[in-house]
Design a protein around this motif. Structure first.
Motif, PDB file in Angstrom:
ATOM      1  N   SER A 197       0.703  -1.164  -0.028  1.00 13.44           N
ATOM      2  CA  SER A 197      -0.110   0.069   0.000  1.00 13.44           C
ATOM      3  C   SER A 197       0.777   1.325   0.106  1.00 13.44           C
ATOM      4  O   SER A 197       0.407   2.555   0.333  1.00 13.44           O
ATOM      5  N   ILE A 198       2.197   1.262  -0.252  1.00 10.28           N
ATOM      6  CA  ILE A 198       2.969   2.526  -0.269  1.00 10.28           C
ATOM      7  C   ILE A 198       2.481   3.392  -1.552  1.00 10.28           C
ATOM      8  O   ILE A 198       2.776   4.320  -1.318  1.00 10.28           O
ATOM      9  N   ASP A 199       1.963   2.752  -2.434  1.00  6.44           N
ATOM     10  CA  ASP A 199       1.431   3.592  -3.715  1.00  6.44           C
ATOM     11  C   ASP A 199       0.371   4.503  -3.140  1.00  6.44           C
ATOM     12  O   ASP A 199       0.195   5.504  -3.944  1.00  6.44           O
ATOM     13  N   GLU A 200      -0.205   4.395  -2.262  1.00  7.39           N
ATOM     14  CA  GLU A 200      -1.354   5.202  -1.643  1.00  7.39           C
ATOM     15  C   GLU A 200      -0.796   6.312  -0.938  1.00  7.39           C
ATOM     16  O   GLU A 200      -1.341   7.210  -0.810  1.00  7.39           O
ATOM     17  N   LEU A 201       0.559   6.428  -0.311  1.00 12.75           N
ATOM     18  CA  LEU A 201       0.950   7.310   0.250  1.00 12.75           C
ATOM     19  C   LEU A 201       0.767   8.756  -0.266  1.00 12.75           C
ATOM     20  O   LEU A 201       0.496   9.770   0.401  1.00 12.75           O
ATOM     21  N   VAL A 259      -7.592   3.282  10.944  1.00 10.87           N
ATOM     22  CA  VAL A 259      -6.184   3.521  10.758  1.00 10.87           C
ATOM     23  C   VAL A 259      -5.111   2.370  11.359  1.00 10.87           C
ATOM     24  O   VAL A 259      -4.304   1.883  10.508  1.00 10.87           O
ATOM     25  N   ILE A 260      -5.571   1.941  12.409  1.00  9.42           N
ATOM     26  CA  ILE A 260      -4.693   0.988  13.069  1.00  9.42           C
ATOM     27  C   ILE A 260      -4.938  -0.510  12.351  1.00  9.42           C
ATOM     28  O   ILE A 260      -3.825  -1.131  11.967  1.00  9.42           O
ATOM     29  N   LEU A 261      -6.048  -0.703  11.898  1.00 11.55           N
ATOM     30  CA  LEU A 261      -6.436  -2.087  11.193  1.00 11.55           C
ATOM     31  C   LEU A 261      -5.841  -1.965   9.846  1.00 11.55           C
ATOM     32  O   LEU A 261      -5.163  -2.938   9.196  1.00 11.55           O
ATOM     33  N   THR A 262      -5.891  -0.859   9.223  1.00  8.65           N
ATOM     34  CA  THR A 262      -5.168  -0.587   8.305  1.00  8.65           C
ATOM     35  C   THR A 262      -3.554  -0.771   8.066  1.00  8.65           C
ATOM     36  O   THR A 262      -2.963  -1.400   7.134  1.00  8.65           O
ATOM     37  N   ALA A 283      -4.522  -7.088  -2.237  1.00  7.16           N
ATOM     38  CA  ALA A 283      -3.434  -6.058  -2.507  1.00  7.16           C
ATOM     39  C   ALA A 283      -2.687  -6.372  -3.574  1.00  7.16           C
ATOM     40  O   ALA A 283      -1.505  -7.008  -3.646  1.00  7.16           O
ATOM     41  N   TYR A 284      -3.209  -6.205  -5.178  1.00  6.69           N
ATOM     42  CA  TYR A 284      -2.480  -6.375  -6.302  1.00  6.69           C
ATOM     43  C   TYR A 284      -2.743  -5.524  -7.244  1.00  6.69           C
ATOM     44  O   TYR A 284      -3.524  -4.743  -7.100  1.00  6.69           O
TER      45      TYR A 284
END
Length: 449
Positions: free
Chosen positions: A344-348, A434-437, A448-449
């Protein structure tokens, strides 16, 4: 072991008051050597605590109360009682107690009160499940999808202590005397009815019986759409009025709280993470494929307004990027793209959108404009999710409905979770998501692909 179903739980609230006041008063002993000062403090804080608890509904905790609700009550009570305590020492300034001393007192008080509150909450759950105590005998009147779901809930969740004794299948011509006779003979505490299964005459008869026999009566909404909403009840003069939906984020204080949370989160991520991570990701992206570091795409936000959503580019440049989302094994995704999508780095970069005010940290995920137009015409209530800002993550995403929409079931369930979020928002729910994410990003997700 058989326990009586009498309402011994009515003692829980007075005992909770007593325990909490004992904690406040006993710990207060260490602050005062002079008995006159101590009794002044006790009188002030005890009366304040009781009035405050009544105003905040601090002890309105029931067997079906969610943990997040209890936490929010504790935080609210802690903040308000702290203000009252400091006000006391400000008024009686001759007592000369330092702020750090008062902070230690308040911290110890609320640590112990929190422990006591959760101990009672969870011990009661274990007591109901293991020993079969603190029960409520219930019946269900009506047979449809909703009542069968309720029946399954009672049977699969013994910790709630709602013991189903009978399930009455009736139609609009049925005589309710058999139900009333069973309720009287078997000491039923609560009656659950399906509105759609009953006529107005039958509803009136059940209400009259419940009132005259001191039975708690609850109605289960039928399949008519208006009854499936979380409605807001208010008065126009003496005229009662039902609003179709109450949205917490329409209140200015909630908007301020959420925006403050968004600014703190986005600034922190941009300064402490994106500032050094962006050059590294940019280099890796450029080494593998030609094109820009960032990918921007039009998405629909609050009130269906369009905005540009930013991501790290994870695909080779292609003409279908704005029409088709990534699928499992998508040949457009690069090697570095697979990694940043999986983590999920692409979402930062969307934290830039959050800082700009186009998005929130938590909210319904925004869709491509083409997909929004398609789902708006295809999926019932899809546009409800646009009452609030879209989010980097959301309740649907941490509940297993992120990524590719493979079937209509995926988008229908995503919309259900999004609507629940819109109607039940709280800052603690945002923190939980946020914690669960973060946990899911570390553990990895199948979609997540």
């Amino acid at each position: 072991m058989i326990y009586k179903t009498g309402r011994y739980s009515r003692l829980i609230r007075p005992l909770s008051y007593i325990v909490d006041l004992l904690i406040i008063n006993v710990i207060g002993l260490v602050l005062f050597m002079d008995p006159r000062e101590y009794f002044t403090f006790v009188a002030f804080t005890n009366v304040s605590w009781i009035i405050l608890s009544l105003k905040t509904d601090f002890y309105e905790v029931y067997r079906n109360t969610r943990v997040v609700k209890i936490v929010s009550l504790l935080i609210l009570q802690a903040v308000l009682f702290s203000l009252i305590t400091f006000a006391f020492f400000g008024f009686f300034n001759k007592l000369q107690r330092t702020p750090d001393w008062i902070f230690k007192y308040l911290l110890l008080v609320f640590v112990l009160i929190t422990m006591a509150k959760f101990a009672v909450f969870y011990l009661l759950k274990r007591y109901r499940k293991i020993l079969g105590g603190n029960l409520r005998n219930t019946i269900i009147i009506g047979d449809n999808v909703k009542t069968r779901q309720l029946k399954d809930f009672f049977e699969k969740n013994p910790e709630f202590g709602l013991q189903l004794k009978n399930f009455f299948k009736i139609d609009k011509k049925s005589n309710l005397e058999e139900c009333f006779s069973y309720i009287s003979k078997n000491e039923i505490d609560e009656i659950y009815c399906s509105i759609g299964e009953l006529t107005n005459k039958q509803i009136k008869a059940i209400v009259a019986y419940a009132d005259n026999n001191l039975k708690k009566l609850k109605f289960l909404p039928d399949n008519k759409e208006i009854f499936t909403k979380r409605m807001d009840f208010e008065y126009y003069g003496y005229l009662p009025m039902l609003s179709l939906r109450k949205i917490p984020l329409e209140e200015s204080i909630n908007q301020f709280t959420k925006r403050l949370f968004d600014i703190i989160m986005s600034v922190s991520v941009i300064i402490f993470l994106l500032s050094w991570l962006t050059p590294i990701i940019a280099l890796l992206i450029r080494l593998e494929s030609k094109g820009t570091t960032f990918f921007k795409q039009k998405r629909n936000g609050i009130d269906n307004r369009e905005f540009y959503c930013y991501k790290f580019r994870s695909m080779r440049t292609n003409v279908q990027a704005n029409l088709h989302q990534a699928t499992r094994g998508d040949s457009r995704v690069t090697k570095i793209g697979k990694f940043i999508r999986k983590t999920s780095i692409d979402e930062l970069p969307q934290f830039i959108n959050v800082l700009k005010g186009d998005m929130s940290v938590v909210g319904p995920r925004p869709h491509m404009v083409s997909h929004t137009n398609m789902y708006a015409n295809k999926i019932d209530k899809f546009m409800v999710r646009h009452w609030v800002k879209p989010g980097i993550t959301g309740l649907a995403q941490v509940s297993g409905f992120r990524g590719e929409v493979e079937t209509d079931k995926d988008i229908i369930n995503r919309v259900k979770y999004d609507i629940f979020y819109v109607e039940n928002w709280s800052i603690l729910l945002d923190v939980k998501i946020v914690i669960l994410t973060a946990v899911n990003a570390i553990m990895g997700e199948d979609k997540a692909y």
